[in-house]
Write a protein that holds these residues in place. Structure first.
Motif, mmCIF file in Angstrom:
data_model
loop_
_atom_site.group_PDB
_atom_site.id
_atom_site.type_symbol
_atom_site.label_atom_id
_atom_site.label_comp_id
_atom_site.label_asym_id
_atom_site.label_seq_id
_atom_site.Cartn_x
_atom_site.Cartn_y
_atom_site.Cartn_z
ATOM 1 N N LEU A 1 -4.193 -6.900 8.388
ATOM 2 C CA LEU A 1 -3.633 -8.123 7.812
ATOM 3 C C LEU A 1 -2.516 -8.690 8.672
ATOM 4 O O LEU A 1 -2.406 -9.907 8.841
ATOM 5 C CB LEU A 1 -3.100 -7.846 6.406
ATOM 6 C CG LEU A 1 -4.103 -7.862 5.258
ATOM 7 C CD1 LEU A 1 -3.417 -7.433 3.974
ATOM 8 C CD2 LEU A 1 -4.717 -9.251 5.091
ATOM 9 N N ASP A 2 -1.652 -7.828 9.182
ATOM 10 C CA ASP A 2 -0.502 -8.306 9.962
ATOM 11 C C ASP A 2 -0.065 -7.203 10.910
ATOM 12 O O ASP A 2 0.829 -6.410 10.610
ATOM 13 C CB ASP A 2 0.650 -8.702 9.034
ATOM 14 C CG ASP A 2 1.778 -9.427 9.770
ATOM 15 O OD1 ASP A 2 1.717 -9.497 11.019
ATOM 16 O OD2 ASP A 2 2.710 -9.909 9.112
ATOM 17 N N PHE A 3 -0.701 -7.153 12.067
ATOM 18 C CA PHE A 3 -0.441 -6.062 13.005
ATOM 19 C C PHE A 3 1.014 -6.024 13.457
ATOM 20 O O PHE A 3 1.607 -4.960 13.619
ATOM 21 C CB PHE A 3 -1.360 -6.177 14.222
ATOM 22 C CG PHE A 3 -1.206 -5.043 15.198
ATOM 23 C CD1 PHE A 3 -1.808 -3.827 14.955
ATOM 24 C CD2 PHE A 3 -0.433 -5.185 16.350
ATOM 25 C CE1 PHE A 3 -1.664 -2.768 15.836
ATOM 26 C CE2 PHE A 3 -0.272 -4.136 17.240
ATOM 27 C CZ PHE A 3 -0.898 -2.921 16.987
ATOM 28 N N TYR B 1 -4.610 8.601 1.544
ATOM 29 C CA TYR B 1 -4.308 9.187 2.851
ATOM 30 C C TYR B 1 -3.914 8.082 3.822
ATOM 31 O O TYR B 1 -4.106 6.896 3.557
ATOM 32 C CB TYR B 1 -5.484 10.019 3.386
ATOM 33 C CG TYR B 1 -6.805 9.292 3.485
ATOM 34 C CD1 TYR B 1 -7.190 8.651 4.663
ATOM 35 C CD2 TYR B 1 -7.675 9.251 2.394
ATOM 36 C CE1 TYR B 1 -8.399 7.997 4.760
ATOM 37 C CE2 TYR B 1 -8.896 8.594 2.482
ATOM 38 C CZ TYR B 1 -9.255 7.972 3.660
ATOM 39 O OH TYR B 1 -10.455 7.315 3.758
ATOM 40 N N HIS B 2 -3.369 8.498 4.939
ATOM 41 C CA HIS B 2 -2.688 7.613 5.886
ATOM 42 C C HIS B 2 -3.516 6.391 6.272
ATOM 43 O O HIS B 2 -3.108 5.245 6.061
ATOM 44 C CB HIS B 2 -2.315 8.422 7.128
ATOM 45 C CG HIS B 2 -1.563 7.672 8.160
ATOM 46 N ND1 HIS B 2 -2.172 6.904 9.135
ATOM 47 C CD2 HIS B 2 -0.234 7.559 8.392
ATOM 48 C CE1 HIS B 2 -1.264 6.365 9.912
ATOM 49 N NE2 HIS B 2 -0.071 6.733 9.488
ATOM 50 N N LEU C 1 -2.988 2.322 6.175
ATOM 51 C CA LEU C 1 -2.527 1.706 7.420
ATOM 52 C C LEU C 1 -3.542 0.767 8.048
ATOM 53 O O LEU C 1 -3.165 -0.237 8.668
ATOM 54 C CB LEU C 1 -2.133 2.799 8.419
ATOM 55 C CG LEU C 1 -0.689 3.287 8.381
ATOM 56 C CD1 LEU C 1 0.268 2.215 8.862
ATOM 57 C CD2 LEU C 1 -0.279 3.761 7.005
ATOM 58 N N ILE C 2 -4.823 1.064 7.903
ATOM 59 C CA ILE C 2 -5.817 0.175 8.511
ATOM 60 C C ILE C 2 -5.768 -1.220 7.894
ATOM 61 O O ILE C 2 -5.682 -2.225 8.620
ATOM 62 C CB ILE C 2 -7.228 0.793 8.453
ATOM 63 C CG1 ILE C 2 -7.314 1.964 9.436
ATOM 64 C CG2 ILE C 2 -8.303 -0.253 8.773
ATOM 65 C CD1 ILE C 2 -8.595 2.771 9.332
ATOM 66 N N ALA D 1 0.846 -1.188 0.000
ATOM 67 C CA ALA D 1 0.000 0.000 0.000
ATOM 68 C C ALA D 1 0.884 1.243 0.000
ATOM 69 O O ALA D 1 1.685 1.444 0.917
ATOM 70 C CB ALA D 1 -0.915 0.003 1.223
ATOM 71 N N CYS D 2 0.743 2.068 -1.042
ATOM 72 C CA CYS D 2 1.626 3.210 -1.257
ATOM 73 C C CYS D 2 0.841 4.501 -1.056
ATOM 74 O O CYS D 2 -0.292 4.631 -1.518
ATOM 75 C CB CYS D 2 2.215 3.164 -2.668
ATOM 76 S SG CYS D 2 3.010 1.583 -3.032
ATOM 77 N N LEU D 3 1.458 5.467 -0.382
ATOM 78 C CA LEU D 3 0.743 6.655 0.062
ATOM 79 C C LEU D 3 0.976 7.854 -0.847
ATOM 80 O O LEU D 3 2.123 8.217 -1.138
ATOM 81 C CB LEU D 3 1.170 7.004 1.480
ATOM 82 C CG LEU D 3 0.612 6.069 2.564
ATOM 83 C CD1 LEU D 3 1.370 6.226 3.863
ATOM 84 C CD2 LEU D 3 -0.861 6.350 2.793
ATOM 85 N N VAL D 4 -0.119 8.498 -1.253
ATOM 86 C CA VAL D 4 -0.046 9.741 -2.013
ATOM 87 C C VAL D 4 0.155 10.913 -1.064
ATOM 88 O O VAL D 4 0.914 11.841 -1.346
ATOM 89 C CB VAL D 4 -1.312 9.922 -2.874
ATOM 90 C CG1 VAL D 4 -1.322 11.283 -3.566
ATOM 91 C CG2 VAL D 4 -1.397 8.799 -3.916
#
Length: 333
Positions: free
Chosen positions: A279-281, A268-269, A273-274, A163-166
């Protein structure tokens, strides 16, 4: 001396946090299979973690040492360490450890950089002017030639999710203004190139998350999809980048959906992140894309509340070391 790949350079992070503990636990888990790493930090502090430690004179010595002890390029701290109590006097050393790790990677003496967590407040008190690792490493490598689209872009990974953040640490109220076509396109180019260069994926498939519920539902729940995201995706496809139109975020992260893309652009963050932490805390990894050096980090903080108690989990650091090793192998290939 081993003729294998160069070790990774692992900066110790804030010495009052869980960094020394999880480094020792990561070494115990990886000492036989690797990938090998050399720690840049305080050898005396690392010895307190109950694992064998061996100072080395160069990164090149670390691979042969790694199976029997934690190899350390020893740069002692100026002040003593109390677990859970960060000391601004030590902040300069913490920043120096990061810079030395980056320099080792730039010189080829290390195959990549792994960074243990830092705390911002003591660094700021000592004059550190960067929001965090990502921006600091980007500055340290700013003048280094780089053949691709330059980042930095933050990517979080868990299991098969990239997951890549803008936008990153941005108040939610400011996100719509910052989600521009230019920013989306630059992020997508960095991710597309990194998938090929750092992950060995010849024809990457990217997904684009929508900003609004139901992807705006034809403009009835917001216009960003129509005005910004759909045109950006079309422009990227015209460049030869395989990216979807904006897809509703609530249907992007289940098992079947993840099988349809190699990486997803999140706007967005918490959108990234959620799902990563669900998936793997414990085992998520923070990776910086679009830089001349490989850089990964555990996806957690300094853990001052549990530092020195022996209960910190090293899952995330172990995953970060393994991912950096895989990325380095892809670049060599």
């Amino acid at each position: 001396m081993s003729a294998g790949p160069a070790p990774l350079a692992l900066s110790m992070g804030d010495p009052a946090g869980v960094g020394p503990e999880v480094i020792a636990k990561a070494w115990a888990a990886l000492k036989l299979e690797g990938p090998s790493f050399v720690v840049i930090g305080d050898a005396a502090l690392l010895r307190l973690q109950g694992q064998p430690v061996e100072p080395v004179l160069s990164a090149a010595d670390a691979t042969d040492v790694f199976r029997r002890a934690i190899p350390v390029l020893d740069h002692p701290l100026p002040a003593s360490v109390i677990p859970g109590r960060p000391e601004p006097v030590n902040a300069g050393a913490v920043a120096d450890w990061i810079e030395q790790a980056v320099n080792l990677a730039l010189s080829g003496e290390a195959s990549g950089v792994v960074t243990a967590p830092i705390a911002k407040a003591p660094l700021y008190a000592a004059g550190f002017r960067f929001p965090g690792h990502t921006e600091f490493i980007a500055e340290l490598t700013a003048d280094v030639p780089f053949s691709g689209t330059r980042g930095p872009v933050m990517m979080l990974t868990a299991r098969d999710l990239r997951a890549c953040l803008v936008t990153i640490h941005t108040p939610l109220s400011e996100v719509p203004e910052l989600v521009t076509a230019e920013r989306v396109c630059r992020t997508a180019r960095v991710v597309h190139e990194s998938m090929k260069r750092d992950f060995g994926i010849a024809a990457p498939r990217l997904a684009l998350a929508a900003l609004n519920p139901h992807a705006g539902e034809s403009g009835s729940i917001g216009l960003e999809e129509i005005e910004v995201l759909i045109p950006a995706a079309a422009a990227l496809r015209a460049e030869g980048i395989d990216i979807s139109d904006p897809r509703p975020a609530d249907t992007l992260f289940h098992d079947e959906a993840r099988a349809t893309y190699n990486a997803v652009l999140c706007l967005y963050h918490d959108q990234a992140l959620i799902p990563v932490k669900t998936l793997d805390f414990w085992g998520g990894v923070n990776t910086t894309l679009g830089l001349p050096v490989i850089r990964t980090s555990p996806d957690h903080g300094t853990g001052f509340d549990i530092a020195g108690k022996g209960v910190a989990r090293a899952d995330s650091l172990i995953a970060a070391v393994r991912l950096a090793g895989e990325m380095a192998a892809a670049r060599r290939g």
